[in-house]
Design a protein around this motif. Structure first.
Motif, PDB file in Angstrom:
ATOM      1  N   ASN A 115      83.432  63.205  12.151  1.00  0.00           N
ATOM      2  CA  ASN A 115      83.639  64.652  12.016  1.00  0.00           C
ATOM      3  C   ASN A 115      84.655  65.204  13.016  1.00  0.00           C
ATOM      4  N   VAL A 118      87.900  63.952  10.777  1.00  0.00           N
ATOM      5  CA  VAL A 118      87.986  64.215   9.335  1.00  0.00           C
ATOM      6  C   VAL A 118      87.183  65.472   9.016  1.00  0.00           C
ATOM      7  N   LYS A 119      87.836  66.453   8.421  1.00  0.00           N
ATOM      8  CA  LYS A 119      87.188  67.735   8.139  1.00  0.00           C
ATOM      9  C   LYS A 119      86.703  67.850   6.701  1.00  0.00           C
ATOM     10  N   ASP A 120      87.336  67.137   5.775  1.00  0.00           N
ATOM     11  CA  ASP A 120      86.906  67.204   4.379  1.00  0.00           C
ATOM     12  C   ASP A 120      85.549  66.508   4.213  1.00  0.00           C
ATOM     13  N   GLU A 122      83.715  65.300   1.642  1.00  0.00           N
ATOM     14  CA  GLU A 122      83.618  64.106   0.787  1.00  0.00           C
ATOM     15  C   GLU A 122      84.311  62.915   1.431  1.00  0.00           C
ATOM     16  N   LYS A 123      85.503  63.177   1.988  1.00  0.00           N
ATOM     17  CA  LYS A 123      86.210  62.096   2.672  1.00  0.00           C
ATOM     18  C   LYS A 123      85.452  61.666   3.921  1.00  0.00           C
ATOM     19  N   ALA A 124      84.856  62.637   4.625  1.00  0.00           N
ATOM     20  CA  ALA A 124      84.088  62.317   5.829  1.00  0.00           C
ATOM     21  C   ALA A 124      82.902  61.414   5.501  1.00  0.00           C
ATOM     22  N   LYS A 125      82.261  61.647   4.357  1.00  0.00           N
ATOM     23  CA  LYS A 125      81.128  60.816   3.951  1.00  0.00           C
ATOM     24  C   LYS A 125      81.553  59.366   3.764  1.00  0.00           C
ATOM     25  N   ASN A 126      82.681  59.150   3.068  1.00  0.00           N
ATOM     26  CA  ASN A 126      83.162  57.790   2.830  1.00  0.00           C
ATOM     27  C   ASN A 126      83.594  57.109   4.123  1.00  0.00           C
ATOM     28  N   VAL A 127      84.260  57.864   4.997  1.00  0.00           N
ATOM     29  CA  VAL A 127      84.693  57.289   6.272  1.00  0.00           C
ATOM     30  C   VAL A 127      83.486  56.970   7.150  1.00  0.00           C
ATOM     31  N   THR A 128      82.464  57.803   7.102  1.00  0.00           N
ATOM     32  CA  THR A 128      81.246  57.548   7.876  1.00  0.00           C
ATOM     33  C   THR A 128      80.590  56.250   7.439  1.00  0.00           C
TER      34      THR A 128
END
Length: 575
Positions: A115, A118-120, A122-128
């Motif tokens: 976080n 990455v602020k987006d 949906e993208k943050a979920k995948n990167v996490t």
């Protein structure tokens, strides 16, 4: 003729009694098993909570066998040839423990780290998810470095009569670490520590695991003094990665018959143990929430991951308690492998000495005990699909504590004996009796007496003269620092052969992962979200009419344990 390895220094362990020295030698396994216990308890539900399906989560656990297959044998060969002035094993243990600690903290705070960049959403979920999986891989790879060297250090340090005792103590320390991890995991740590170590149970467990591993490795590293390798056996000096891999491959392909038999028994056993160790916590938690918790109560939970972890850990507390008591008591009830008589016989506490004495005439050898443990594990896990309550699931898990205690002890005890016999046979000249006290070691060999009872007990025994820390620090025996000593250290080949054993421990985990992936794909594929359930509970299978995929995996593991039992039975007939 290849030159024998040359050594300097005197191996020693601090402590005034044999029990204290054994405890300090194996203390690193407390932190090691605490870390493994934390990972096995929380990481599966953590990944499911992040959004992975069970089939994809099962593929993540390839990290365990992959890291063991690559790292442990490789580190074993590299450490065997290490000429560090601090010894062959401890530098790898210390550096590896700090790497594990760092990766554990990253794993606990993956969402916060992502976080920050990455602020987006949906993208943050995948990167996490990607960072969490990468952290698990990093933890597994680095912890295998520590584990390989901890085990090799035991084989390095102890003579043949104490190999089974050392493995038994390693089992006890592992059981203690496992028990502590499950006890801590079953407690609501957030209510105790507040937000000091993190705002969730999982974060706090990663911090505690990181600290415990570093502290436990520090205790063993401080307490044990290794011999220093001056030059390796073949005098080739430094070798490259290709030569290391070639040596490992050649060793694996040309194993002595008894070591090969031990490895195959381990192979089939671990196809059964893999799903149990990685999924039993989630299985117990799902069984509880599926059959015993009303749906209305699920909405009240604010930390479902912590709830499942605590429920599963509570059952594994019982499992670990039985494992610990079994690891303490069973070594007194089992005769030593290959050693008919020994002056190093372990002494039980006075309170149980009379009871154990009555069992002396009928107590089994280690091979028989290992065989019985395989049968016990198979007979228990066959009933896993029938568990419809937390009590019954906990009962099945608890029973497995007995075979797990033996399975954590037996293969390493057998390997320790065989490794030291290989080292001694390679150094002994046929038909010549030799005796030397250089380098703090006494070795007495006689090829002409190998077939006599005395040869099994007193001759061909490599003894290390451990001195107390006081005398060791004040004055060194000049001969102990002789770099031209040709007396081989016990466990000279420990790294590579234990690495091979680990290959046979990790390959079945690939098989277990593949089986789990198939079962999860067929029985619990990713489904559309249930609008009637809270988002925090979507990752659990709470449908009573559908089979529990984890229970099916445990059942398949039970069938593999029966094959392991047959392989263990045949070990008696291998010469």
């Amino acid at each position: 003729m290849p030159q024998t390895a040359r050594w300097a220094g005197t191996p020693s362990i601090k402590g005034k009694s044999e029990s204290m020295r054994m405890m300090l030698l194996t203390f690193s396994l407390v932190g090691l098993q605490f870390t493994w216990g934390t990972e096995m308890t929380y990481c599966t539900p953590y990944l499911l909570q992040l959004g992975l399906t069970k089939s994809k989560t099962s593929l993540v656990w390839i990290a365990g066998p992959l890291s063991g297959l690559i790292i442990q044998p490789l580190i074993g060969v590299i450490a065997d040839r290490s000429r560090s002035k601090w010894g062959r094993r401890r530098p790898f243990m210390i550096v590896g423990s700090f790497v594990v600690a760092f990766c554990l903290v990253v794993l606990g705070w993956t969402a916060e780290i992502v976080n920050m960049f990455v602020k987006d959403p949906e993208k943050a979920k995948n990167v996490t998810i990607a960072l969490a999986v990468s952290s698990i891989y990093a933890v597994d790879f680095s912890i295998n470095v520590v584990q390989a060297c901890c085990r090799s250090l035991i084989v390095d340090t102890l003579p043949i009569p104490l190999q089974q005792g050392g493995s038994a103590w390693a089992g006890r320390m592992s059981a203690i670490g496992q028990l502590i991890s499950y006890v801590v995991g079953s407690i609501d740590t957030v209510s105790i520590f507040g937000s000091l170590l993190g705002d969730t149970q999982f974060k706090q467990m990663t911090v505690i695991a990181a600290f415990s591993l570093v502290a436990a490795v520090a205790v063993t590293s401080y307490s044990v003094k290794e011999r220093v390798l001056i030059s390796p056996r073949d005098s080739e000096g430094n070798v490259g990665a290709i030569q290391v891999i070639s040596q490992l491959y050649q060793t694996t392909m040309e194993l002595p018959p008894r070591i090969q038999a031990i490895c195959w028994a381990q192979f089939w056993a671990w196809i059964g143990w893999f799903p149990f160790l990685f999924y039993s916590t989630t299985w117990v938690g799902e069984t509880y929430f599926r059959y015993e918790v009303p749906k209305d109560d699920l909405a009240k939970s604010t930390d479902m991951l912590g709830e499942v972890g605590r429920v599963g850990s509570l059952s594994l507390v019982v499992f670990s308690s039985i494992t610990f008591f079994s690891s303490v008591l069973l070594p007194f009830c089992v005769t030593s492998p290959e050693i008919k008589r020994s002056r190093f016989t372990p002494r039980p506490p006075p309170g149980i000495a009379s009871f154990l004495k009555s069992l002396t005439k009928v107590r089994p050898d280690l091979q028989t005990a290992w065989f019985i443990s395989q049968i016990m594990f198979a007979a228990t896990m066959i009933f896993a699909p029938l568990a419809h309550s937390r009590a019954f699931a906990t009962f099945l898990v608890a029973i497995c504590g007995i075979p797990w205690a033996i399975s954590s002890w037996a293969p390493f005890a057998f390997m320790g004996v065989e490794i030291n016999k290989l080292t001694m046979n390679a150094a002994a000249a046929p038909g010549i009796a030799a005796s030397s006290t250089r380098s703090g070691v006494t070795m007495i060999t006689s090829a002409s007496l190998r077939n006599t009872p005395a040869a099994d007990t007193e001759l061909e025994v490599l003894r290390l003269n451990h001195r107390d820390s006081d005398s060791d620090s004040d004055e060194e025996d000049p001969s102990s620092l002789n770099p031209n000593s040709n007396i081989p250290s016990t466990g000279e080949l420990a790294g590579i052969y234990l690495g091979v054993l680990n290959v046979y421990t990790t390959l079945p985990q690939f098989v277990g992962t593949f089986i789990s992936w198939i079962v999860f794909t067929l029985l619990e594929p990713g489904a559309e979200p249930d609008k009637d359930r809270e988002p925090d509970t979507q990752w659990m299978n709470l449908d009573k009419d559908r089979p529990n995929a984890i229970a099916i995996c445990l059942f398949i593991g039970a069938l593999s344990a029966l094959v392991a039992a047959e392989a263990t039975r045949r070990l008696r007939y291998v010469i």
